[in-house]
Every structure is written in structure tokens, then in C-alpha cells.
Design a protein around this motif. Structure first.
Motif, PDB file in Angstrom:
ATOM      1  N   PRO A  72       0.815  -1.222   0.000  1.00 17.96           N
ATOM      2  CA  PRO A  72       0.000   0.000   0.000  1.00 17.96           C
ATOM      3  C   PRO A  72       0.847   1.270   0.000  1.00 17.96           C
ATOM      4  CG  PRO A  72      -0.914  -1.600   1.531  1.00 17.96           C
ATOM      5  CD  PRO A  72       0.405  -2.140   1.078  1.00 17.96           C
ATOM      6  N   GLU A  73       1.952   1.275   0.766  1.00 15.08           N
ATOM      7  CA  GLU A  73       2.814   2.459   0.792  1.00 15.08           C
ATOM      8  C   GLU A  73       3.478   2.676  -0.558  1.00 15.08           C
ATOM      9  OE1 GLU A  73       3.034   4.630   3.039  1.00 15.08           O
ATOM     10  OE2 GLU A  73       2.395   3.740   4.931  1.00 15.08           O
ATOM     11  N   LEU A  74       3.909   1.594  -1.207  1.00 14.66           N
ATOM     12  CA  LEU A  74       4.518   1.719  -2.529  1.00 14.66           C
ATOM     13  C   LEU A  74       3.509   2.256  -3.549  1.00 14.66           C
ATOM     14  CD1 LEU A  74       6.716  -1.490  -2.828  1.00 14.66           C
ATOM     15  CD2 LEU A  74       7.507   0.861  -3.125  1.00 14.66           C
ATOM     16  N   ALA A  75       2.287   1.735  -3.479  1.00 11.61           N
ATOM     17  CA  ALA A  75       1.265   2.194  -4.416  1.00 11.61           C
ATOM     18  C   ALA A  75       1.003   3.686  -4.239  1.00 11.61           C
ATOM     19  CB  ALA A  75      -0.017   1.386  -4.204  1.00 11.61           C
ATOM     20  N   ALA A  76       0.911   4.127  -2.972  1.00 11.45           N
ATOM     21  CA  ALA A  76       0.670   5.555  -2.717  1.00 11.45           C
ATOM     22  C   ALA A  76       1.844   6.407  -3.187  1.00 11.45           C
ATOM     23  CB  ALA A  76       0.410   5.759  -1.225  1.00 11.45           C
ATOM     24  N   GLU A  77       3.077   5.927  -2.983  1.00 13.48           N
ATOM     25  CA  GLU A  77       4.251   6.698  -3.368  1.00 13.48           C
ATOM     26  C   GLU A  77       4.385   6.780  -4.887  1.00 13.48           C
ATOM     27  OE1 GLU A  77       7.568   9.087  -2.641  1.00 13.48           O
ATOM     28  OE2 GLU A  77       5.930   8.406  -1.339  1.00 13.48           O
ATOM     29  N   LEU A  78       4.034   5.705  -5.584  1.00 16.30           N
ATOM     30  CA  LEU A  78       4.095   5.733  -7.048  1.00 16.30           C
ATOM     31  C   LEU A  78       3.147   6.795  -7.606  1.00 16.30           C
ATOM     32  CD1 LEU A  78       4.186   1.895  -7.778  1.00 16.30           C
ATOM     33  CD2 LEU A  78       6.023   3.527  -8.238  1.00 16.30           C
ATOM     34  N   THR A  79       1.981   6.889  -6.992  1.00 17.59           N
ATOM     35  CA  THR A  79       1.013   7.895  -7.428  1.00 17.59           C
ATOM     36  C   THR A  79       1.482   9.298  -7.061  1.00 17.59           C
ATOM     37  OG1 THR A  79      -0.786   6.288  -7.152  1.00 17.59           O
ATOM     38  CG2 THR A  79      -1.397   8.612  -7.290  1.00 17.59           C
ATOM     39  N   ALA A  80       2.028   9.444  -5.844  1.00 17.53           N
ATOM     40  CA  ALA A  80       2.484  10.764  -5.392  1.00 17.53           C
ATOM     41  C   ALA A  80       3.614  11.285  -6.266  1.00 17.53           C
ATOM     42  CB  ALA A  80       2.920  10.683  -3.934  1.00 17.53           C
ATOM     43  N   ARG A  81       4.478  10.411  -6.756  1.00 15.13           N
ATOM     44  CA  ARG A  81       5.594  10.836  -7.587  1.00 15.13           C
ATOM     45  C   ARG A  81       5.212  11.021  -9.051  1.00 15.13           C
ATOM     46  NH1 ARG A  81      11.266   8.002  -5.700  1.00 15.13           N
ATOM     47  NH2 ARG A  81      10.982   8.206  -3.438  1.00 15.13           N
ATOM     48  N   GLY A  82       3.985  10.659  -9.369  1.00 18.88           N
ATOM     49  CA  GLY A  82       3.554  10.790 -10.757  1.00 18.88           C
ATOM     50  C   GLY A  82       4.062   9.692 -11.659  1.00 18.88           C
ATOM     51  N   ILE A  83       4.595   8.630 -11.084  1.00 21.10           N
ATOM     52  CA  ILE A  83       5.093   7.523 -11.904  1.00 21.10           C
ATOM     53  C   ILE A  83       3.918   6.790 -12.544  1.00 21.10           C
ATOM     54  CG2 ILE A  83       6.323   5.314 -11.825  1.00 21.10           C
ATOM     55  CD1 ILE A  83       8.030   6.469  -9.581  1.00 21.10           C
ATOM     56  N   THR A  84       2.838   6.632 -11.785  1.00 22.63           N
ATOM     57  CA  THR A  84       1.627   5.993 -12.298  1.00 22.63           C
ATOM     58  C   THR A  84       0.420   6.811 -11.867  1.00 22.63           C
ATOM     59  OG1 THR A  84       1.267   4.626 -10.333  1.00 22.63           O
ATOM     60  CG2 THR A  84       2.686   3.704 -12.058  1.00 22.63           C
ATOM     61  N   ASP A  85      -0.712   6.516 -12.520  1.00 20.38           N
ATOM     62  CA  ASP A  85      -1.977   6.988 -11.979  1.00 20.38           C
ATOM     63  C   ASP A  85      -2.300   6.106 -10.774  1.00 20.38           C
ATOM     64  OD1 ASP A  85      -2.157   8.876 -13.989  1.00 20.38           O
ATOM     65  OD2 ASP A  85      -3.177   7.479 -15.358  1.00 20.38           O
ATOM     66  N   ALA A  86      -3.481   6.228 -10.251  1.00 18.09           N
ATOM     67  CA  ALA A  86      -3.863   5.408  -9.102  1.00 18.09           C
ATOM     68  C   ALA A  86      -3.636   3.928  -9.420  1.00 18.09           C
ATOM     69  CB  ALA A  86      -5.324   5.656  -8.749  1.00 18.09           C
ATOM     70  N   VAL A  87      -2.933   3.237  -8.530  1.00 19.90           N
ATOM     71  CA  VAL A  87      -2.629   1.822  -8.716  1.00 19.90           C
ATOM     72  C   VAL A  87      -2.931   1.099  -7.413  1.00 19.90           C
ATOM     73  CG1 VAL A  87      -0.197   2.209  -8.116  1.00 19.90           C
ATOM     74  CG2 VAL A  87      -0.836   0.159  -9.385  1.00 19.90           C
ATOM     75  N   SER A  88      -3.441  -0.093  -7.512  1.00 23.55           N
ATOM     76  CA  SER A  88      -3.838  -0.832  -6.317  1.00 23.55           C
ATOM     77  C   SER A  88      -2.641  -1.559  -5.714  1.00 23.55           C
ATOM     78  CB  SER A  88      -4.925  -1.846  -6.654  1.00 23.55           C
ATOM     79  OG  SER A  88      -4.400  -2.873  -7.479  1.00 23.55           O
ATOM     80  N   PRO A  89      -2.655  -1.776  -4.398  1.00 20.79           N
ATOM     81  CA  PRO A  89      -1.577  -2.551  -3.761  1.00 20.79           C
ATOM     82  C   PRO A  89      -1.447  -3.955  -4.340  1.00 20.79           C
ATOM     83  CG  PRO A  89      -2.847  -1.367  -2.101  1.00 20.79           C
ATOM     84  CD  PRO A  89      -3.579  -1.200  -3.403  1.00 20.79           C
ATOM     85  N   SER A  90      -2.565  -4.567  -4.719  1.00 20.86           N
ATOM     86  CA  SER A  90      -2.487  -5.929  -5.277  1.00 20.86           C
ATOM     87  C   SER A  90      -1.755  -5.929  -6.619  1.00 20.86           C
ATOM     88  CB  SER A  90      -3.898  -6.508  -5.445  1.00 20.86           C
ATOM     89  OG  SER A  90      -4.665  -5.709  -6.324  1.00 20.86           O
TER      90      SER A  90
END
Length: 327
Positions: free
Chosen positions: A57-75
């Protein structure tokens, strides 16, 4: 083949290219997946994030915060990491080598496993023993009897227990003949260790052997030159050889102790200390009846490779430290 021939006849080489497939197009590009894996392989603190380890979950949130991806699920992140067996939420502790004589001390032990000492092959009447103590084996008297395994049911051990005391198990393992000598003592220490030495060195073939090498770690029962002198004074044909500091993994008796822990001690359900001692002695007999020498594969070449990797790690760490914190 007929299909491909017909397509080639109709449209030439361009007709052999993949045609558009049905299904939803991939939402994330390979580059985004690669960046997610790269982020998972970084320590959060290095980037100023107040986390000790990444979770999905933390990785998914950080990926979105950095603009690397749009919203992405932890799964989804978990599925990406599973492809390369990356598990940033796990960790293992280790001890960095700090013994200045590590290589020399380790090589002496490895040479003995290969039946050489100071460049000379050991004679037939020279023996190598690996020795140590397994401390504080408790007798945990369970408040309810342990239930045997059954259909779709593991062995069940009651969580509550009464304390029946603890003892130490000392063992010496003949490296090349796969034979264990063990004894139980109320506690560890110089006297209990020397009791084990006397037990072994008072019987053949060790009593009349040319030399008997005792490989030990740096525990208080046999630490330093005083312990080596004590051993030689009691038995002139005995030679104490220490493993490097924090390198008990070089001591083969630890492999035997791991078998004792798995097969004898766990899950620790004993009525009293007498039962603990009887179980250990019975396991010794069972082990000695069928044991074969361990297939020790860690050689001096592997030792040099290990030290070279650690040197590179140290150099990289020093470069990172000199570069200062990331901005």
C-alpha cells in the motif's frame, strides 16, 4: 504452416506481423513497472520518507504521489514485485565482519575441514572436532497434553506451560567421521566445557591420537589464548582453533544443533529436565547410527569471493556517505 503461407501469398512480409488482439490494453507500461520495482529496491529513509520498510500500500501511494503511475492498487504492485521475488516488507539481520584476522582464522578452519593444517595434509591419526554449547534448553511442562496430528489438523501444543528448569547441551562433532559426543550440564562455563573435553579425550582413538583439533567459537567458555593453553595443558595432543569473531556459521556442530532444535527440542513439551536429557542422549545414539559427514562446500575460494563482495559494499557505502544525503 498453411495459414502462414496463405497470409504471405496474400500480403507478403507485412501480412506476417501480429494482428490486433482482442482484450483491454495494458494500463501500465513496462517502464512504469520497472520504476515501481526500482523504488521497491530503495530504502524509504534514503528518500526522506519516514518509513523503515515498504509495504505494497505504501509503494502504491508513493508511485502515485511521484507521478510515476496513476492510481494503482496494492495488489497490482504486489503482482509486479512477485515477478522478480522482491519482498521489501521483509528483512534479515546480519553482522558485518569486524575481525581484522577474519581471513586467516577462517582459512585455518576451512583447511581443517579439507584435512590440511599449515599446508600439510593431516595424517590418519589426526582428528578434527567441532564443538559448542546449546544453552538454556527448557523443560516446558504443558498444562494440557499435546494432541497428535490428524486429518487436516496439525499437532496442537497448549500455549500455557509450567517451567521445569533449563539445562545446557554441550557437543563435540567429529567432522570427518560424523560422530557426536554430547553431555548435559546445569549451565555453560569453563568447567562444563572441560568436562566435555575430558569425556572425549579420555577415550580412543583421541587419547592416543597424534593431534586432535578442537574448533570452537569465541564464547566465554573457550575464549582466547588462555582457553587454548588450558586445553593443551590438560591434553598435550589437543589443539584449540577459534573461528573468527561472529562467525559461528563456520562451526559445523551448529548444523547438528539445528537438527537438535528441529527434531528434539521444538515444540518443547517435556515433563521435566530428566526427560530432556534422556531425549537428547537417545537422539545422539539415533544420529550416530546413520550419520554421514556434512557435505561442506564453502571453500577458501568462496571465502575470497565473500570478502571481495564485502569490500565492494564498504566502498559503495563510503561513497554514498561522502556524497551526503539525497535532496
Amino acid at each position: 504452416m498453411r495459414l502462414w503461407r496463405a497470409r504471405f501469398a496474400d500480403g507478403g512480409l507485412p501480412a506476417l506481423a501480429d494482428r490486433k488482439r482482442t482484450g483491454h490494453p495494458a494500463r501500465f507500461t513496462p517502464m512504469q513497472v520497472a520504476e515501481a520495482k526500482a523504488l521497491a529496491c530503495q530504502l524509504p529513509a534514503k528518500a526522506g520518507i519516514p518509513l523503515s520498510r515498504w509495504s505494497c500500500p505504501e509503494l502504491a501511494a508513493e508511485l502515485t504521489a511521484r507521478g510515476i503511475t496513476d492510481a494503482v492498487s496494492p495488489s497490482t504492485v504486489r503482482r509486479w514485485l512477485r515477478e522478480d521475488a522482491i519482498k521489501p516488507w521483509q528483512y534479515r539481520s546480519w553482522i558485518f565482519i569486524r575481525d581484522p584476522e577474519f581471513r586467516a582464522n577462517a582459512q585455518r578452519v576451512l583447511d581443517l575441514y579439507a584435512r590440511t593444517w599449515q599446508g600439510v595434509t593431516l595424517d590418519a591419526d589426526e582428528y578434527v572436532l567441532s564443538s559448542d554449547e546449546k544453552t538454556s534448553i527448557q523443560a516446558r511442562c504443558r498444562c494440557h497434553p499435546t494432541l497428535a496430528p490428524g486429518q487436516a489438523r496439525a499437532t496442537r501444543v497448549n500455549h500455557e506451560y509450567g517451567r521445569g528448569g533449563a539445562l545446557a547441551y554441550l557437543a563435540a562433532y567429529d567432522v570427518h567421521h560424523a560422530w557426536v559426543f554430547g553431555r548435559t550440564e546445569p549451565r555453560t562455563g569453563i568447567d562444563p566445557f572441560m568436562n566435555l573435553v575430558t569425556q572425549v579425550m579420555s577415550q580412543e582413538p583421541y587419547a592416543s591420537a597424534e593431534r586432535v583439533f578442537w574448533i570452537v567459537d569465541n564464547g566465554s567458555s573457550h575464549r582466547g589464548q588462555k582457553a587454548a593453553n588450558r586445553l593443551t595443558n590438560a591434553f598435550p595432543n589437543a589443539v584449540m582453533v577459534h573461528t573468527p569473531v561472529h562467525a559461528s556459521w563456520l562451526n559445523q556442530v551448529e548444523i547438528y544443533f539445528s537438527a537438535v532444535q528441529r527434531k528434539v527440542v521444538s515444540p518443547n513439551d517435556f515433563t521435566d529436565l530428566a526427560q530432556v536429557g534422556n531425549r537428547l542422549r537417545a537422539f545422539e545414539d539415533r544420529y550416530n547410527a546413520t550419520a554421514q559427514p556434512f557435505q561442506w562446500k564453502f571453500t577458501t575460494s568462496d571465502l575470497d569471493d565473500l570478502l571481495a563482495r564485502l569490500d565492494r559494499h564498504t566502498a559503495d557505502h563510503q561513497e554514498e556517505s561522502s556524497a551526503g544525503p539525497a535532496t
